[in-house]
Design a protein around this motif. Structure first.
Motif, short mmCIF file in Angstrom:
data_model
loop_
_atom_site.label_atom_id
_atom_site.label_comp_id
_atom_site.label_asym_id
_atom_site.label_seq_id
_atom_site.Cartn_x
_atom_site.Cartn_y
_atom_site.Cartn_z
N SER A 69 3.46 -2.26 6.16
CA SER A 69 2.83 -2.37 7.48
C SER A 69 3.24 -3.64 8.22
O SER A 69 3.08 -3.73 9.43
CB SER A 69 1.31 -2.34 7.34
OG SER A 69 0.89 -1.09 6.84
N GLY A 70 3.74 -4.64 7.46
CA GLY A 70 4.17 -5.87 8.11
C GLY A 70 5.26 -5.65 9.14
O GLY A 70 5.40 -6.42 10.10
N LYS A 71 6.04 -4.59 8.98
CA LYS A 71 7.13 -4.30 9.91
C LYS A 71 6.69 -3.43 11.09
O LYS A 71 7.50 -3.11 11.95
CB LYS A 71 8.27 -3.59 9.16
CG LYS A 71 8.92 -4.43 8.06
CD LYS A 71 9.74 -5.56 8.65
CE LYS A 71 10.41 -6.40 7.56
NZ LYS A 71 11.47 -5.68 6.84
N TRP A 72 5.41 -3.02 11.10
CA TRP A 72 4.94 -2.14 12.18
C TRP A 72 5.20 -2.73 13.57
O TRP A 72 5.71 -2.02 14.45
CB TRP A 72 3.46 -1.83 11.98
CG TRP A 72 2.84 -1.01 13.07
CD1 TRP A 72 1.93 -1.42 14.00
CD2 TRP A 72 3.09 0.38 13.36
NE1 TRP A 72 1.58 -0.38 14.83
CE2 TRP A 72 2.28 0.73 14.47
CE3 TRP A 72 3.92 1.35 12.80
CZ2 TRP A 72 2.28 2.01 15.02
CZ3 TRP A 72 3.91 2.63 13.35
CH2 TRP A 72 3.10 2.94 14.44
N PRO A 73 4.90 -4.02 13.83
CA PRO A 73 5.21 -4.55 15.16
C PRO A 73 6.70 -4.46 15.49
O PRO A 73 7.07 -4.06 16.60
CB PRO A 73 4.74 -6.01 15.08
CG PRO A 73 3.70 -6.02 14.02
CD PRO A 73 4.18 -5.02 13.00
N ASP A 74 7.55 -4.82 14.51
CA ASP A 74 9.00 -4.77 14.76
C ASP A 74 9.46 -3.35 15.08
O ASP A 74 10.32 -3.16 15.95
CB ASP A 74 9.77 -5.30 13.53
CG ASP A 74 9.55 -6.78 13.32
OD1 ASP A 74 9.76 -7.55 14.28
OD2 ASP A 74 9.16 -7.17 12.21
N LEU A 114 -4.08 -10.49 4.81
CA LEU A 114 -4.09 -9.93 3.47
C LEU A 114 -3.48 -8.53 3.40
O LEU A 114 -2.86 -8.15 2.41
CB LEU A 114 -5.53 -9.89 2.94
CG LEU A 114 -5.73 -9.37 1.51
CD1 LEU A 114 -5.15 -10.35 0.50
CD2 LEU A 114 -7.21 -9.13 1.24
N LEU A 115 -3.65 -7.79 4.47
CA LEU A 115 -3.19 -6.40 4.50
C LEU A 115 -1.69 -6.27 4.24
O LEU A 115 -1.24 -5.29 3.65
CB LEU A 115 -3.54 -5.78 5.86
CG LEU A 115 -3.40 -4.27 6.02
CD1 LEU A 115 -4.41 -3.55 5.14
CD2 LEU A 115 -3.60 -3.89 7.49
N VAL A 116 -0.92 -7.27 4.67
CA VAL A 116 0.53 -7.14 4.57
C VAL A 116 1.18 -8.16 3.64
O VAL A 116 2.37 -8.07 3.35
CB VAL A 116 1.20 -7.25 5.98
CG1 VAL A 116 0.65 -6.21 6.92
CG2 VAL A 116 1.02 -8.65 6.56
N LEU A 117 0.40 -9.14 3.14
CA LEU A 117 0.98 -10.12 2.22
C LEU A 117 1.33 -9.46 0.89
O LEU A 117 0.73 -8.46 0.49
CB LEU A 117 0.00 -11.27 1.98
CG LEU A 117 -0.27 -12.20 3.17
CD1 LEU A 117 -1.35 -13.20 2.82
CD2 LEU A 117 1.01 -12.90 3.61
N GLU A 118 2.27 -10.06 0.19
CA GLU A 118 2.72 -9.52 -1.10
C GLU A 118 2.72 -10.62 -2.16
O GLU A 118 2.61 -11.81 -1.86
CB GLU A 118 4.15 -8.96 -0.98
CG GLU A 118 4.24 -7.65 -0.23
CD GLU A 118 3.65 -6.49 -1.00
OE1 GLU A 118 3.44 -6.59 -2.22
OE2 GLU A 118 3.39 -5.45 -0.36
N GLY A 119 2.85 -10.19 -3.41
CA GLY A 119 3.06 -11.12 -4.51
C GLY A 119 1.92 -12.10 -4.71
O GLY A 119 0.75 -11.77 -4.54
N GLU A 120 2.27 -13.34 -5.04
CA GLU A 120 1.26 -14.35 -5.37
C GLU A 120 0.40 -14.70 -4.16
O GLU A 120 -0.80 -14.98 -4.32
CB GLU A 120 1.95 -15.61 -5.92
CG GLU A 120 0.97 -16.73 -6.30
CD GLU A 120 -0.16 -16.28 -7.23
OE1 GLU A 120 -1.28 -16.83 -7.12
OE2 GLU A 120 0.07 -15.37 -8.07
N ASP A 121 0.97 -14.67 -2.95
CA ASP A 121 0.17 -14.95 -1.75
C ASP A 121 -0.97 -13.94 -1.64
O ASP A 121 -2.12 -14.29 -1.38
CB ASP A 121 1.04 -14.88 -0.48
CG ASP A 121 1.99 -16.06 -0.37
OD1 ASP A 121 1.71 -17.10 -1.00
OD2 ASP A 121 3.00 -15.93 0.34
#
Length: 398
Positions: free
Chosen positions: A61-66, A83-90
């Motif tokens: 979903s992080g790419k939705w704006p692009d 939080l919805l689009v972060l991945e991994g340790e973040d």
């Protein structure tokens, strides 16, 4: 990406595209996936279940704006850091710090207030024989539940509702057209959240925001920016999706009047009603992922960077997994994906399940024969959907 030209194609950016359409059902029968203008869509339950948990796919979903030609601005900056689009340790760190605030015990303690709120709103229109369901129930209920959770004055709900609804436009296919309004709403929500955080830092209480402000794990705390982003996500997600889902629930029950009568007779089925509505008619019509490497799944080669939409409504009514895909409060069905799945399963699902499972039986016990009276308006059927206006008539139960 190796896709046969015989693979079904769905134009999911077309405002007239319908998730619950013969076109989509035919595509699902023909193939487990379809080509779309945003990548590929996964249509069947088994494949959605497996791919939701695949480490070869990350939150997309992080790419939705692009994808919509939006590469900057307040919404873009917030969206790409929440939080919805972060991945991994973040993602793991922030979720770990947020988790204790979503205590099922605290939410259960609020149940009597949810019930009283639903009764109050229903009483305001019950003698009229009709109402505009979104304006008179779904929106004030969803927003005032959020105010109760956040420990703020319920009278502020119209402001919260207006801002959350405007941000919600970003998840529809008209996003770029609405960008100026969306950015302005995010700016107002930033100010609102920052004032709330500052107040709770100085005067902590027993509410959700205080729990977030005080949250600490192994000496780690959320920064003010992380707190702000989390609160904006909660305000947006907690209001917009619950309001939409309540409207879709009413639509589902109007299509299945025998299930409405069953719920009126057996209010203990409120939790099951929520699950069945979200299985068959979810507001979040797809969950987005992105391929982090080249891989082949079944007969399909998926290239790194490919957007993969996992269709929640289509998978939730897949006859291969649900021999009777229609709404049935007494059926024992596999889990649905209306709250997503995998590591990105919705953090606020306890709240949504709790407030809707109280509201729906109370509505059913007081309202008989709900039906459309005309003039209903709807968001596009792609992304996040639901009714904008839902005028209904009904008979008051004695």
């Amino acid at each position: 990406m190796s896709i046969s030209l015989e693979t079904p194609y769905l134009d999911i950016s077309d405002p007239s595209f319908a998730m619950q359409s013969e076109q989509l059902r035919e595509a699902r029968e023909q193939s487990w996936y379809a080509r779309t203008n945003y990548g590929i869509a996964v249509l069947r339950y088994d494949e959605v279940s497996k791919l939701l948990k695949s480490p070869k796919l990350s939150q997309g979903s992080g790419k939705w704006p692009d994808h919509n030609g939006v590469h900057g601005g307040l919404f873009y900056d917030w969206w790409t850091k929440n939080l919805l689009v972060l991945e991994g340790e973040d993602h793991h760190r922030i979720r770990r710090l947020l988790n204790p605030a979503f205590s099922p015990r605290m939410i259960k303690e609020l149940t009597p207030r949810f019930q009283a709120l639903a009764e109050e709103l229903i009483s305001n229109f019950i003698d009229n024989g009709g109402c505009e369901f979104i304006r008179d129930f779904a929106e004030p209920y969803a927003t005032r539940v959020l105010a109760i959770l956040l420990g703020i004055d319920e009278s502020e709900w119209p402001t919260i509702a207006r801002l959350a609804s405007t941000v919600g436009l970003a998840l529809g296919v008209t996003f770029k057209r609405d960008l100026e309004k969306v950015d302005a709403a995010v700016g107002e929500l930033y100010e609102y959240a920052e004032a709330l955080i500052k107040d709770r830092q100085q005067q902590p209480g027993d509410d959700f925001v205080s729990r977030l402000v005080l949250a600490s794990r192994d000496g780690d705390r959320l920064s003010d920016e992380e707190l702000r982003n989390a609160l904006v996500l909660l305000i947006f997600g907690g209001m917009d999706t619950t309001r939409n889902q309540l409207g879709l629930a009413m639509q589902s029950f109007m299509r299945n009047p025998e299930q409405w009568e069953l719920l009126a007779e057996r209010p203990e089925l409120g939790g099951k009603a929520v699950e069945e509505v979200m299985r068959t008619n979810p507001t979040v019509t797809w969950v987005t992922r992105e391929a982090v490497e080249d891989f082949t799944y079944q007969d399909l080669f998926i290239e790194k960077g490919t957007t993969v939409h996992l269709f929640t409504q289509s998978s939730g009514t897949d006859p291969k997994a649900f021999p009777n895909p229609e709404m049935d409060l007494l059926a024992e069905n596999p889990p649905h994906y209306g709250f997503g799945g995998g590591v990105h399963h919705c953090l606020g699902h306890f709240v949504a399940r709790a407030d809707m499972s109280e509201a729906l039986p109370l509505l059913a016990r007081r309202i008989a024969n709900p039906h459309l009276t005309g003039g209903d308006e709807w968001l596009p059927d792609s992304g996040n959907t639901g009714p904008i206006r839902l005028p209904i008539g009904f008979t008051k139960r004695t």
